[in-house]
Design a protein around this motif. Structure first.
Motif, PDB file in Angstrom:
ATOM      1  N   ALA A  43      24.844  36.172  25.081  1.00 47.32           N
ATOM      2  CA  ALA A  43      25.577  37.220  25.799  1.00 47.32           C
ATOM      3  C   ALA A  43      26.843  36.673  26.446  1.00 47.32           C
ATOM      4  CB  ALA A  43      24.673  37.869  26.847  1.00 47.32           C
ATOM      5  N   VAL A  44      26.766  35.480  27.022  1.00 48.67           N
ATOM      6  CA  VAL A  44      27.935  34.869  27.659  1.00 48.67           C
ATOM      7  C   VAL A  44      28.969  34.498  26.588  1.00 48.67           C
ATOM      8  CG1 VAL A  44      28.719  32.829  28.951  1.00 48.67           C
ATOM      9  CG2 VAL A  44      26.676  34.067  29.692  1.00 48.67           C
ATOM     10  N   TYR A  45      28.509  33.969  25.473  1.00 51.17           N
ATOM     11  CA  TYR A  45      29.399  33.596  24.367  1.00 51.17           C
ATOM     12  C   TYR A  45      30.109  34.836  23.821  1.00 51.17           C
ATOM     13  CZ  TYR A  45      30.931  31.089  20.170  1.00 51.17           C
ATOM     14  OH  TYR A  45      31.690  30.500  19.182  1.00 51.17           O
ATOM     15  N   ALA A  46      29.372  35.947  23.722  1.00 49.95           N
ATOM     16  CA  ALA A  46      29.953  37.195  23.210  1.00 49.95           C
ATOM     17  C   ALA A  46      31.065  37.715  24.112  1.00 49.95           C
ATOM     18  CB  ALA A  46      28.870  38.252  23.058  1.00 49.95           C
ATOM     19  N   VAL A  85      19.848  32.781  37.647  1.00 54.09           N
ATOM     20  CA  VAL A  85      19.445  33.971  36.904  1.00 54.09           C
ATOM     21  C   VAL A  85      17.940  33.885  36.673  1.00 54.09           C
ATOM     22  CG1 VAL A  85      19.735  35.264  34.749  1.00 54.09           C
ATOM     23  CG2 VAL A  85      21.686  34.042  35.731  1.00 54.09           C
ATOM     24  N   TRP A  86      17.212  34.920  37.092  1.00 50.12           N
ATOM     25  CA  TRP A  86      15.775  34.967  36.821  1.00 50.12           C
ATOM     26  C   TRP A  86      15.566  35.335  35.366  1.00 50.12           C
ATOM     27  CZ3 TRP A  86      12.574  32.750  39.951  1.00 50.12           C
ATOM     28  CH2 TRP A  86      12.838  32.717  41.329  1.00 50.12           C
ATOM     29  N   THR A 134      22.599  41.262  29.782  1.00 48.13           N
ATOM     30  CA  THR A 134      23.977  41.754  29.782  1.00 48.13           C
ATOM     31  C   THR A 134      24.559  41.739  31.188  1.00 48.13           C
ATOM     32  OG1 THR A 134      23.422  43.152  27.896  1.00 48.13           O
ATOM     33  CG2 THR A 134      25.441  43.689  29.079  1.00 48.13           C
ATOM     34  N   GLU A 135      23.774  42.181  32.168  1.00 46.92           N
ATOM     35  CA  GLU A 135      24.238  42.186  33.558  1.00 46.92           C
ATOM     36  C   GLU A 135      24.457  40.760  34.068  1.00 46.92           C
ATOM     37  OE1 GLU A 135      21.560  44.494  35.950  1.00 46.92           O
ATOM     38  OE2 GLU A 135      21.800  46.276  34.682  1.00 46.92           O
ATOM     39  N   ALA A 156      27.618  39.360  32.563  1.00 44.71           N
ATOM     40  CA  ALA A 156      28.807  39.944  33.204  1.00 44.71           C
ATOM     41  C   ALA A 156      29.044  39.301  34.566  1.00 44.71           C
ATOM     42  CB  ALA A 156      28.631  41.452  33.343  1.00 44.71           C
ATOM     43  N   ARG A 157      27.979  39.043  35.318  1.00 42.60           N
ATOM     44  CA  ARG A 157      28.105  38.383  36.629  1.00 42.60           C
ATOM     45  C   ARG A 157      28.666  36.978  36.464  1.00 42.60           C
ATOM     46  NH1 ARG A 157      22.750  38.181  38.457  1.00 42.60           N
ATOM     47  NH2 ARG A 157      22.610  35.937  38.575  1.00 42.60           N
ATOM     48  N   ILE A 158      28.186  36.266  35.458  1.00 39.79           N
ATOM     49  CA  ILE A 158      28.674  34.915  35.183  1.00 39.79           C
ATOM     50  C   ILE A 158      30.159  34.966  34.807  1.00 39.79           C
ATOM     51  CG2 ILE A 158      28.493  32.974  33.578  1.00 39.79           C
ATOM     52  CD1 ILE A 158      25.411  33.683  33.490  1.00 39.79           C
ATOM     53  N   ALA A 159      30.509  35.893  33.919  1.00 40.34           N
ATOM     54  CA  ALA A 159      31.903  36.008  33.467  1.00 40.34           C
ATOM     55  C   ALA A 159      32.836  36.317  34.636  1.00 40.34           C
ATOM     56  CB  ALA A 159      32.021  37.089  32.395  1.00 40.34           C
TER      57      ALA A 159
END
Length: 143
Positions: free
Chosen positions: A35-38, A120-121, A127-128, A131-134
């Motif tokens: 998800a982060v890579y995307a 992150v648990w 996805t959420e 997004a928070r990481i990004a």
């Protein structure tokens, strides 16, 4: 921190199960990485943010100084999903408490060195979390 006790499995089956637990590349971790890579972010995997400190983050954004840890609900004592072990309960309660203490120390050490820590648990929506990481990485990269 507390005194380290030797790990003792309560049975051969428990020992085999414990040996099968992966320390990296778990399904939730792989989903988060995808998800982060995307979102167009690139990162280091299973890296020590501070080389002299024996703590390995699951995702590391070196230039932004962001370290991401994917915490398992059982191993890190999730307030929503942690379950108490019926077998060898005192050992596991102590183990989870030591993990929580180490997590807090890790957060402090990295924070003192100018890093932002994101936890992150494993049950969180991927996805959420991505997004928070990004958002955090982009904020840290902006002047």
């Amino acid at each position: 921190m507390g005194v380290q006790r030797p790990t003792r499995a309560s049975s051969a089956g428990v020992r085999k199960s414990m040996q099968g637990n992966k320390s990296r590349d778990t399904k939730p971790e792989l989903a988060l990485r995808r998800a982060v890579y995307a979102l167009g972010l690139r990162y280091r995997v299973s890296t020590r943010p501070l080389p002299k400190v024996r703590r390995t983050a699951d995702l590391v954004f070196t230039k932004a100084k962001v370290a991401v840890f994917m915490d398992g609900c059982f191993w890190h004592g999730c307030p929503e999903h942690h379950t108490k072990s019926a077998t060898n309960a005192a050992y596991w309660a102590d183990k989870v408490e030591r993990n929580r203490e180490r997590d807090a120390e890790t957060d402090r050490l990295l924070g003192d060195a100018g890093w932002t820590v994101i936890r992150v648990w494993e049950h969180e929506d991927t996805t959420e979390a991505a997004a928070r990481i990004a958002r955090t990485v982009h904020q840290r990269r902006s002047p």
